[in-house]
Design a protein around this motif. Structure first.
Motif, PDB file in Angstrom:
ATOM      1  N   ALA A  36      -0.013  -7.936  -7.489  1.00 18.25           N
ATOM      2  CA  ALA A  36      -1.340  -7.690  -6.908  1.00 18.25           C
ATOM      3  C   ALA A  36      -1.563  -6.208  -6.621  1.00 18.25           C
ATOM      4  CB  ALA A  36      -1.494  -8.497  -5.624  1.00 18.25           C
ATOM      5  N   TRP A  37      -0.483  -5.481  -6.362  1.00 20.54           N
ATOM      6  CA  TRP A  37      -0.559  -4.091  -5.929  1.00 20.54           C
ATOM      7  C   TRP A  37      -0.501  -3.114  -7.111  1.00 20.54           C
ATOM      8  CZ3 TRP A  37       3.716  -1.851  -2.190  1.00 20.54           C
ATOM      9  CH2 TRP A  37       3.308  -0.603  -1.690  1.00 20.54           C
ATOM     10  N   GLN A  38       0.385  -3.376  -8.080  1.00 24.10           N
ATOM     11  CA  GLN A  38       0.598  -2.430  -9.177  1.00 24.10           C
ATOM     12  C   GLN A  38       0.472  -3.053 -10.563  1.00 24.10           C
ATOM     13  OE1 GLN A  38       0.882   0.833  -8.706  1.00 24.10           O
ATOM     14  NE2 GLN A  38       0.700   0.496  -6.507  1.00 24.10           N
ATOM     15  N   GLY A  39       0.253  -4.352 -10.630  1.00 25.08           N
ATOM     16  CA  GLY A  39       0.185  -5.041 -11.917  1.00 25.08           C
ATOM     17  C   GLY A  39      -1.051  -4.688 -12.729  1.00 25.08           C
ATOM     18  N   GLU A  40      -1.131  -5.288 -13.899  1.00 19.39           N
ATOM     19  CA  GLU A  40      -2.238  -5.046 -14.832  1.00 19.39           C
ATOM     20  C   GLU A  40      -3.597  -5.362 -14.205  1.00 19.39           C
ATOM     21  OE1 GLU A  40      -3.487  -7.229 -18.853  1.00 19.39           O
ATOM     22  OE2 GLU A  40      -1.391  -6.596 -18.835  1.00 19.39           O
ATOM     23  N   LYS A  41      -3.628  -6.365 -13.319  1.00 18.32           N
ATOM     24  CA  LYS A  41      -4.887  -6.771 -12.686  1.00 18.32           C
ATOM     25  C   LYS A  41      -4.909  -6.417 -11.199  1.00 18.32           C
ATOM     26  CE  LYS A  41      -5.722 -10.247 -16.131  1.00 18.32           C
ATOM     27  NZ  LYS A  41      -5.756 -11.633 -16.501  1.00 18.32           N
TER      28      LYS A  41
ATOM     29  N   VAL B 113     -11.354   0.031  -3.487  1.00 18.16           N
ATOM     30  CA  VAL B 113      -9.912  -0.068  -3.236  1.00 18.16           C
ATOM     31  C   VAL B 113      -9.204   1.114  -3.891  1.00 18.16           C
ATOM     32  CG1 VAL B 113      -7.848  -1.520  -3.542  1.00 18.16           C
ATOM     33  CG2 VAL B 113     -10.084  -2.582  -3.166  1.00 18.16           C
ATOM     34  N   VAL B 114      -8.243   1.690  -3.180  1.00 18.95           N
ATOM     35  CA  VAL B 114      -7.450   2.786  -3.743  1.00 18.95           C
ATOM     36  C   VAL B 114      -6.023   2.299  -3.998  1.00 18.95           C
ATOM     37  CG1 VAL B 114      -8.867   4.597  -2.704  1.00 18.95           C
ATOM     38  CG2 VAL B 114      -6.898   3.720  -1.451  1.00 18.95           C
TER      39      VAL B 114
ATOM     40  N   ILE C 137      -2.453  -1.682   0.242  1.00 17.06           N
ATOM     41  CA  ILE C 137      -1.469  -2.747  -0.020  1.00 17.06           C
ATOM     42  C   ILE C 137      -2.149  -4.106   0.151  1.00 17.06           C
ATOM     43  CG2 ILE C 137       0.753  -3.737   0.656  1.00 17.06           C
ATOM     44  CD1 ILE C 137       1.387  -0.967   1.944  1.00 17.06           C
ATOM     45  N   PRO C 138      -2.351  -4.857  -0.956  1.00 12.88           N
ATOM     46  CA  PRO C 138      -3.006  -6.167  -0.880  1.00 12.88           C
ATOM     47  C   PRO C 138      -2.006  -7.239  -0.425  1.00 12.88           C
ATOM     48  CG  PRO C 138      -2.471  -5.692  -3.150  1.00 12.88           C
ATOM     49  CD  PRO C 138      -2.005  -4.512  -2.341  1.00 12.88           C
TER      50      PRO C 138
ATOM     51  N   PHE D  47      -6.861  -9.228   2.020  1.00 18.28           N
ATOM     52  CA  PHE D  47      -6.548  -8.430   3.201  1.00 18.28           C
ATOM     53  C   PHE D  47      -5.645  -7.292   2.738  1.00 18.28           C
ATOM     54  CE2 PHE D  47      -7.311 -12.750   4.779  1.00 18.28           C
ATOM     55  CZ  PHE D  47      -8.347 -12.495   5.674  1.00 18.28           C
ATOM     56  N   LEU D  48      -6.067  -6.058   3.021  1.00 17.28           N
ATOM     57  CA  LEU D  48      -5.365  -4.871   2.553  1.00 17.28           C
ATOM     58  C   LEU D  48      -4.870  -4.052   3.737  1.00 17.28           C
ATOM     59  CD1 LEU D  48      -8.170  -3.643   0.101  1.00 17.28           C
ATOM     60  CD2 LEU D  48      -6.249  -5.109  -0.490  1.00 17.28           C
ATOM     61  N   LEU D  49      -3.738  -3.393   3.556  1.00 19.12           N
ATOM     62  CA  LEU D  49      -3.267  -2.408   4.525  1.00 19.12           C
ATOM     63  C   LEU D  49      -3.611  -1.029   3.989  1.00 19.12           C
ATOM     64  CD1 LEU D  49       0.301  -3.705   5.448  1.00 19.12           C
ATOM     65  CD2 LEU D  49      -1.671  -3.569   6.978  1.00 19.12           C
ATOM     66  N   ARG D  50      -4.334  -0.264   4.794  1.00 26.57           N
ATOM     67  CA  ARG D  50      -4.612   1.140   4.476  1.00 26.57           C
ATOM     68  C   ARG D  50      -4.127   1.925   5.681  1.00 26.57           C
ATOM     69  NH1 ARG D  50     -10.489   2.906   2.461  1.00 26.57           N
ATOM     70  NH2 ARG D  50      -9.710   1.875   0.566  1.00 26.57           N
ATOM     71  N   GLY D  51      -2.998   2.592   5.518  1.00 26.53           N
ATOM     72  CA  GLY D  51      -2.328   3.148   6.688  1.00 26.53           C
ATOM     73  C   GLY D  51      -1.880   1.967   7.542  1.00 26.53           C
TER      74      GLY D  51
END
Length: 199
Positions: free
Chosen positions: A58-63, A72-73, A77-78, A88-92
């Motif tokens: 989810a974080w670094q894969g193709e999708k 989203v940057v 972290i999803p 739900f994402l962690l940003r900092g």
């Protein structure tokens, strides 16, 4: 957490694990991700298999979400998703909510610990579990690796009540990404013809 239907087993993706903040590592050491509230919350784990549970995918894969959603940057972290595939994402240290239909991003103004606390205390509201509750009241059961497909989408203004049915998580997320890409530049009030996702 209540209603646990899946836990992630052994930590096998140590590369992703090493990139996580210490509080997330502590959580994943205890249980390497979890599907709780009978499918209302899925916290991903550091595993290579199954793919639907893989944080790395989810974080670094193709999708990965940052590859599709403009808001989203790559460093977001999803870490989790709700029953219909919102993220739900962690940003900092902040937990953000990504509406996967529209790409809108909201700061929930909580950290990871308080996110978990809110989900435990008020799961229906904190996790948007109304579609899951309705599905369960009709006898439905959401299996690990599945999300609820809602059609028509919630973001579409229609008199028709969304119908919920289970769908493989990867298929549901792909359908949501496709919807987002089709509607992201449309003006409000634009008429649409949509097809439901595949079973």
């Amino acid at each position: 957490m209540k209603g646990i239907v899946y836990t992630g087993g052994e930590l096998t993706d140590l590369v992703s694990f090493a990139r996580l903040p210490s509080y997330m590592q502590t959580f994943l050491r205890e249980q390497n991700g979890v599907v709780a509230y009978f499918g209302g919350l899925h916290i991903r784990g550091c595993v290579s298999e199954p793919i639907w549970h893989s944080l790395s995918e989810a974080w670094q894969g193709e999708k990965a979400f940052w590859r599709t959603y403009d808001t989203v940057v790559e460093t977001d972290i999803p870490f989790a998703q709700d029953c219909v595939g919102n993220q739900f994402l962690l940003r900092g240290d902040a937990v953000l909510f990504l509406d996967t239909e529209t790409g809108e991003l909201a700061d929930l103004e909580v950290d990871f610990k308080h996110f978990l606390f809110g989900a435990e205390k008020f799961p229906l509201d904190a996790l948007g579990m109304e579609p899951l509750r309705g599905f369960q009241q009709r006898g439905g059961v959401l299996q690990p690796g599945q999300l609820l497909s809602l059609f028509p989408p919630v973001c579409i203004n229609t008199a028709q009540e969304p119908q919920a049915k289970p769908q493989a998580a990867a298929e549901r997320l792909a359908w949501l990404a496709d919807l987002y890409l089709q509607i992201k530049n449309l003006p409000d009030g634009q008429r649409l013809n949509l097809k439901p996702g595949q079973d």
